[in-house]
Structures are given as structure tokens and as C-alpha cells.
Design a protein around this motif. Structure first.
Motif, PDB file in Angstrom:
ATOM      1  N   ALA A   1       0.858  -1.185   0.000  1.00  0.00           N
ATOM      2  CA  ALA A   1       0.000   0.000   0.000  1.00  0.00           C
ATOM      3  C   ALA A   1       0.888   1.227   0.000  1.00  0.00           C
ATOM      4  O   ALA A   1       1.989   1.207   0.561  1.00  0.00           O
ATOM      5  N   CYS A   2       0.426   2.274  -0.623  1.00  0.00           N
ATOM      6  CA  CYS A   2       1.223   3.503  -0.631  1.00  0.00           C
ATOM      7  C   CYS A   2       1.171   4.123   0.773  1.00  0.00           C
ATOM      8  O   CYS A   2       0.259   3.837   1.548  1.00  0.00           O
ATOM      9  N   PRO A   3       2.129   4.965   1.116  1.00  0.00           N
ATOM     10  CA  PRO A   3       2.140   5.540   2.460  1.00  0.00           C
ATOM     11  C   PRO A   3       1.103   6.647   2.633  1.00  0.00           C
ATOM     12  O   PRO A   3       0.933   7.170   3.729  1.00  0.00           O
ATOM     13  N   SER A   4       0.406   6.992   1.536  1.00  0.00           N
ATOM     14  CA  SER A   4      -0.574   8.076   1.531  1.00  0.00           C
ATOM     15  C   SER A   4       0.147   9.421   1.538  1.00  0.00           C
ATOM     16  O   SER A   4       1.288   9.529   1.992  1.00  0.00           O
ATOM     17  N   CYS A   5      -0.511  10.425   1.019  1.00  0.00           N
ATOM     18  CA  CYS A   5       0.058  11.777   1.008  1.00  0.00           C
ATOM     19  C   CYS A   5      -1.072  12.742   0.718  1.00  0.00           C
ATOM     20  O   CYS A   5      -2.247  12.358   0.736  1.00  0.00           O
ATOM     21  N   GLY A   6      -0.724  13.959   0.398  1.00  0.00           N
ATOM     22  CA  GLY A   6      -1.742  14.981   0.183  1.00  0.00           C
ATOM     23  C   GLY A   6      -2.678  14.677  -0.969  1.00  0.00           C
ATOM     24  O   GLY A   6      -3.752  15.262  -1.088  1.00  0.00           O
ATOM     25  N   ARG A   7      -2.321  13.762  -1.838  1.00  0.00           N
ATOM     26  CA  ARG A   7      -3.183  13.429  -2.965  1.00  0.00           C
ATOM     27  C   ARG A   7      -4.235  12.378  -2.603  1.00  0.00           C
ATOM     28  O   ARG A   7      -5.157  12.150  -3.391  1.00  0.00           O
ATOM     29  N   ALA A   8      -4.080  11.711  -1.496  1.00  0.00           N
ATOM     30  CA  ALA A   8      -4.918  10.531  -1.225  1.00  0.00           C
ATOM     31  C   ALA A   8      -6.401  10.873  -1.255  1.00  0.00           C
ATOM     32  O   ALA A   8      -6.842  11.847  -0.650  1.00  0.00           O
ATOM     33  N   GLU A   9      -7.157  10.063  -1.964  1.00  0.00           N
ATOM     34  CA  GLU A   9      -8.602  10.249  -2.094  1.00  0.00           C
ATOM     35  C   GLU A   9      -9.373   9.347  -1.136  1.00  0.00           C
ATOM     36  O   GLU A   9     -10.601   9.362  -1.105  1.00  0.00           O
TER      37      GLU A   9
ATOM     38  N   MET B   1      -3.713   1.782  -3.384  1.00  0.00           N
ATOM     39  CA  MET B   1      -3.050   3.052  -3.661  1.00  0.00           C
ATOM     40  C   MET B   1      -4.030   4.202  -3.446  1.00  0.00           C
ATOM     41  O   MET B   1      -5.204   4.128  -3.832  1.00  0.00           O
ATOM     42  N   GLY B   2      -3.520   5.279  -2.849  1.00  0.00           N
ATOM     43  CA  GLY B   2      -4.390   6.361  -2.415  1.00  0.00           C
ATOM     44  C   GLY B   2      -4.948   7.230  -3.517  1.00  0.00           C
ATOM     45  O   GLY B   2      -5.950   7.921  -3.315  1.00  0.00           O
ATOM     46  N   CYS B   3      -4.322   7.231  -4.710  1.00  0.00           N
ATOM     47  CA  CYS B   3      -4.850   8.089  -5.772  1.00  0.00           C
ATOM     48  C   CYS B   3      -4.562   7.491  -7.132  1.00  0.00           C
ATOM     49  O   CYS B   3      -3.604   6.744  -7.316  1.00  0.00           O
ATOM     50  N   VAL B   4      -5.410   7.856  -8.068  1.00  0.00           N
ATOM     51  CA  VAL B   4      -5.258   7.339  -9.424  1.00  0.00           C
ATOM     52  C   VAL B   4      -4.238   8.163 -10.208  1.00  0.00           C
ATOM     53  O   VAL B   4      -3.825   7.773 -11.296  1.00  0.00           O
ATOM     54  N   VAL B   5      -3.797   9.285  -9.622  1.00  0.00           N
ATOM     55  CA  VAL B   5      -2.817  10.111 -10.324  1.00  0.00           C
ATOM     56  C   VAL B   5      -1.486   9.336 -10.450  1.00  0.00           C
ATOM     57  O   VAL B   5      -0.917   9.217 -11.532  1.00  0.00           O
ATOM     58  N   ASN B   6      -1.045   8.812  -9.321  1.00  0.00           N
ATOM     59  CA  ASN B   6       0.245   8.104  -9.330  1.00  0.00           C
ATOM     60  C   ASN B   6       0.145   6.616  -9.009  1.00  0.00           C
ATOM     61  O   ASN B   6       1.081   5.866  -9.276  1.00  0.00           O
ATOM     62  N   GLY B   7      -0.970   6.195  -8.398  1.00  0.00           N
ATOM     63  CA  GLY B   7      -1.078   4.827  -7.891  1.00  0.00           C
ATOM     64  C   GLY B   7      -0.810   3.730  -8.903  1.00  0.00           C
ATOM     65  O   GLY B   7       0.073   2.886  -8.689  1.00  0.00           O
ATOM     66  N   PRO B   8      -1.532   3.711 -10.044  1.00  0.00           N
ATOM     67  CA  PRO B   8      -1.329   2.590 -10.975  1.00  0.00           C
ATOM     68  C   PRO B   8       0.112   2.503 -11.472  1.00  0.00           C
ATOM     69  O   PRO B   8       0.636   1.416 -11.662  1.00  0.00           O
ATOM     70  N   GLY B   9       0.746   3.666 -11.651  1.00  0.00           N
ATOM     71  CA  GLY B   9       2.134   3.639 -12.111  1.00  0.00           C
ATOM     72  C   GLY B   9       3.077   3.133 -11.036  1.00  0.00           C
ATOM     73  O   GLY B   9       3.937   2.287 -11.285  1.00  0.00           O
ATOM     74  N   GLU B  10       2.873   3.626  -9.787  1.00  0.00           N
ATOM     75  CA  GLU B  10       3.781   3.236  -8.706  1.00  0.00           C
ATOM     76  C   GLU B  10       3.646   1.758  -8.376  1.00  0.00           C
ATOM     77  O   GLU B  10       4.580   1.129  -7.885  1.00  0.00           O
ATOM     78  N   ALA B  11       2.455   1.178  -8.633  1.00  0.00           N
ATOM     79  CA  ALA B  11       2.239  -0.231  -8.292  1.00  0.00           C
ATOM     80  C   ALA B  11       2.077  -1.075  -9.546  1.00  0.00           C
ATOM     81  O   ALA B  11       1.388  -2.087  -9.535  1.00  0.00           O
TER      82      ALA B  11
HETATM   83  S1  SF4 Z   1      -0.329   6.747  -4.701  1.00  0.00           S
HETATM   84 FE1  SF4 Z   1      -1.119   8.855  -4.651  1.00  0.00          FE
HETATM   85  S2  SF4 Z   1      -1.828   9.086  -2.518  1.00  0.00           S
HETATM   86 FE2  SF4 Z   1      -0.464   7.319  -2.534  1.00  0.00          FE
HETATM   87  S3  SF4 Z   1       1.553   8.202  -1.988  1.00  0.00           S
HETATM   88 FE3  SF4 Z   1       1.451   8.071  -4.242  1.00  0.00          FE
HETATM   89  S4  SF4 Z   1       0.722  10.136  -4.826  1.00  0.00           S
HETATM   90 FE4  SF4 Z   1       0.262   9.908  -2.623  1.00  0.00          FE
END
Ligand code: SF4
Length: 393
Positions: A256-264, A290-300
Motif C-alpha cells: 500500500a502507498c504511504p498516503s500523502c496529500g493526494r490521497a482520495e 493506492m491512495g490516488c489514481v494520479v500516481n497509484g497505478p504507475g507506482e504499483a
Molecule cells: S499513490 Fe497517490 S496518494 Fe499514494 S503516496 Fe502516491 S501520490 Fe500519494
């Protein structure tokens, strides 16, 4: 071999745990053994502290799904009784079964039956003579000397089906004791930090000691000694070995992502809900929250399956490819359904069920809206850097 589980000699590292029921209550103990096996234990130890416990073992051993070790303290006669009950291994504590003739008697009986013994040295119950000799404290040298003395008694009766542990509650002492032991013996080693305490500190201490040694190539079987439900011990042991790549993944590896200001979404709450639902399901996939669709699919993108939040809905993706859009409150249920399907039929079959182009368009739409609303520096890093530069300039 402990029953049908090989230990040492290049065999997979095995996970052990211990029941906390009265062994005499064989039905309750068997239930717990099944729970431990489900959670990842390859071998389970039960105390054999009274004749009723030995009788319980006689009923438990034939019905157990995993090999059984009898834990013996103080009473060598309980070791003989446990052997009679058919256990697959004994654990003897050299600190409290001290008479050489008793040790030799047990070893000779184990030899004749082909049953291995773990020499279980424990810093908290070191032989008093060794304690005195080493300055009235628990030292790595004292624990190693205790183990070697026991091996010597066993050798006198030609017994060498041995594994050894030198556990201490101090992580540095435990690590050093095993390092020293590995220098002087080729017998398989059983790793553990004794009396590690309740989680999370107990988990951290155990992991620090066990993982350090495993990374050095020391250790053949492990036990987490937690002040907790023993199922947590078995699960932790298994998870450590999977995380180190020493055992095949058996259950879901939840990232799971650590969450941040983007988290939905509340990433912590959703991840905990998913952890609880997947728990002991035997689905060897990596699943991402993942907390957001902005970066989540790419990061995971390397996860087998994941979900990323966007504007009160979840975007499900498989191996980085968008697959479906689901209501926010159904995210965990849908993840479980997809995980089960992928496990059974494969990712291609799962993707063939849906319109991936439409899912990708929906994800892109949410992504753009979020970027428009939040900007591309939602965590304010760029603005801060500008302020730092202007102050320093
Ligand atoms: S996936 Fe989105 S909410 Fe989660 S850490 Fe990355 S940018 Fe922040």
C-alpha cells in the motif's frame, strides 16, 4: 527430519510455533495446531509437562497436520513419555535437565527410535555453573558452551540427530551467540529471540535477530516468540521468509502507498480492511492499495492486482492495466473477487471479462480532474523548494 519436514542441508527454512493450550486437552490443542498450520507453521511444539500432557500427545500426534515437537523442562521422564507418545522431535533445555545420566538415557532412547532432539539453550535458564563461570551474566560464550556440553553427552551414546538454539531476550547477545555457534558446529540451527514480548516491539525484536542471521546464511528453522495469539507467531514467521525470498509466497502480499496529500481515501483504513479480509486466504498474489489514481497505478505497476482511488470511486488495475471502475465502498470486496479469479484462471482470463479501454478512459478522466483540482505539486514540495532557494539566495 522432523517428521516429514527436512531441516538444514539446504532444505527450505521452516516455520515453527507453539501451542498455548493445555496439551492434556487434546481437542483444543489439535484445533490450535490446525490454526497454526493454516497460518504458516510447518512444525508445532507442545509442552509435555505432566503425564496427562504425554497422554494428550499420544492422541494429538496421529491426527496432527504437521510434525509435533514435545517441549521438555526439568523432568527427563517426560521426554521418555513423549517419545512413547510418538512425537517427531524433543526439545530439551540443558539448563534444567542437568544430570548427565538422564541426558544420556533420553538421547539413547531417541537414538533407538530415530527421533531428533533440539538442544534448546535459553539465556533465562542457563545452567547455574555456566552462569557463574561467565561472570554471573548471560553471554554468547556461556550459551554456546552449554550447547556444546550437551552435544558431548549425546555423542557418548552415539546420538547426533541434533538441532540447536541459543535464544536470548537481548537481540545483540542472541545474534552473537548464533554467530559463534555457526563457527563451531554444522548441526542445523533453530533461530529465535526468546521472550520478545507483545507486538509490535516483539515482532521488531524477533525480526531484527532472525533476519540478520538469515541474511548471513545462518539458521535453518525459525520461531517468533510473541506474547500474543500464537497464530500471529506463525504468520509472522511465514511472512518474514516470504519477504526475504526464502519461501514461496503462500498468501496475499499486500502493498500500500504511504498516503500523502493526494490521497482520495483513508489508505490506512482500507489497507487494514483488506489485510483482515485476505488474512489466511491462500492466494499468492501481490495486491496493491493506492491512495490516488494520479500516481497509484504507475507506482504499483508490478503488482498482480491493485486499486487506486479517484473521486469517490476505485480504479482497479491488473499488472498496471486498467480493468474496472468500482464504488469506493466496494473496493475491498471487488479486490477479493478479482484476486480469487486471477488465482484460479490467470490475469488474461480476468481481463477478458471487462472493457479495459473504457476503464482506462475513466481512470484518465479522474486523473485529469484531480490534477486540475490539486495541481501537479499537491504536496507543496516545489513551492517549498522555491522558498528555500529564495531564502538562501
Ligand atoms: S499513490 Fe497517490 S496518494 Fe499514494 S503516496 Fe502516491 S501520490 Fe500519494
Amino acid at each position: 527430519m522432523v517428521g516429514d519436514v527436512p531441516i538444514g542441508g539446504g532444505a527450505p527454512i521452516s516455520v515453527q510455533s507453539m501451542t498455548v493450550t493445555r496439551t492434556a486437552d487434546h481437542e483444543a490443542t489439535l484445533q490450535q495446531i490446525y490454526d497454526l498450520a493454516m497460518a504458516g507453521a510447518d512444525i508445532v511444539r507442545c509442552t509435555c509437562n505432566e503425564i496427562e500432557a504425554a497422554e494428550g500427545l499420544a492422541r494429538i500426534v496421529p491426527r496432527s497436520p504437521v510434525p509435533i515437537v514435545a517441549d521438555i523442562h526439568h523432568q527427563y521422564r517426560m521426554a521418555l513419555a513423549a517419545l512413547e507418545a510418538g512425537v517427531h522431535c524433543l526439545r530439551l533445555n540443558p539448563g534444567n535437565i542437568r544430570k548427565p545420566e538422564h541426558i544420556r538415557l533420553v538421547a539413547a532412547e531417541a537414538r533407538d527410535r530415530g527421533v531428533p532432539i533440539r538442544i534448546g539453550v535459553n539465556g533465562g535458564s542457563l545452567h547455574p555453573d555456566l552462569y557463574e563461570k561467565h561472570g554471573g551474566r548471560v553471554t554468547p560464550e556461556a550459551m554456546v558452551e552449554s550447547a556444546l556440553a550437551e552435544i558431548g553427552y549425546f555423542a557418548e551414546v552415539g546420538f547426533d540427530l541434533i538441532k540447536i538454539s541459543v535464544k536470548a531476550s537481548s537481540v545483540p547477545i542472541m545474534i552473537e551467540a548464533y554467530r559463534q555457534l555457526a563457527e563451531v558446529t554444522d548441526h542445523p540451527l533453530h533461530l529465535g529471540v526468546t521472550e520478545a514480548g507483545p507486538p509490535p516491539a516483539g515482532l521488531l525484536k524477533s525480526t531484527a535477530g532472525i533476519a540478520t542471521l538469515l541474511a548471513e546464511g545462518i539458521g535453518d528453522t525459525i520461531r517468533y516468540s510473541l506474547t500474543a495469539d500464537p497464530v500471529e507467531e506463525a504468520r509472522a514467521g511465514r511472512q518474514l521468509l516470504e519477504a526475504l525470498g526464502l519461501r514461496e509466497r503462500k498468501n496475499v502480499d499486500l502493498i500500500a502507498c504511504p498516503s500523502c496529500g493526494r490521497a482520495e481515501i483513508d489508505v490506512v483504513a482500507v489497507a487494514e480492511e483488506a489485510m483482515a479480509v485476505f488474512a489466511d486466504r491462500e492466494i499468492p498474489l501481490q495486491v496493491a492499495i493506492m491512495g490516488c489514481v494520479v500516481n497509484g497505478p504507475g507506482e504499483a505497476r508490478d503488482a498482480d492486482l491493485g486499486i487506486a482511488a479517484g473521486r469517490r470511486r476505485g480504479h482497479l488495475f491488473v499488472k498496471g492495466q486498467n480493468a474496472a471502475v468500482v464504488d469506493e465502498d466496494e473496493m475491498v470486496d471487488v479486490l477479493v473477487e478479482w484476486a480469487e479469479f486471477i488465482h484460479e484462471h490467470g490475469a488474461d482470463a480476468a481481463l477478458a471479462r471487462v472493457d479495459t479501454d473504457r476503464a482506462a478512459r475513466e481512470a484518465e478522466r479522474d486523473r485529469r480532474v484531480l490534477l486540475a483540482e490539486q495541481g501537479d505539486d499537491v504536496n507543496d514540495g516545489g513551492a517549498r523548494i522555491e522558498r528555500i532557494r529564495s531564502r538562501i539566495a
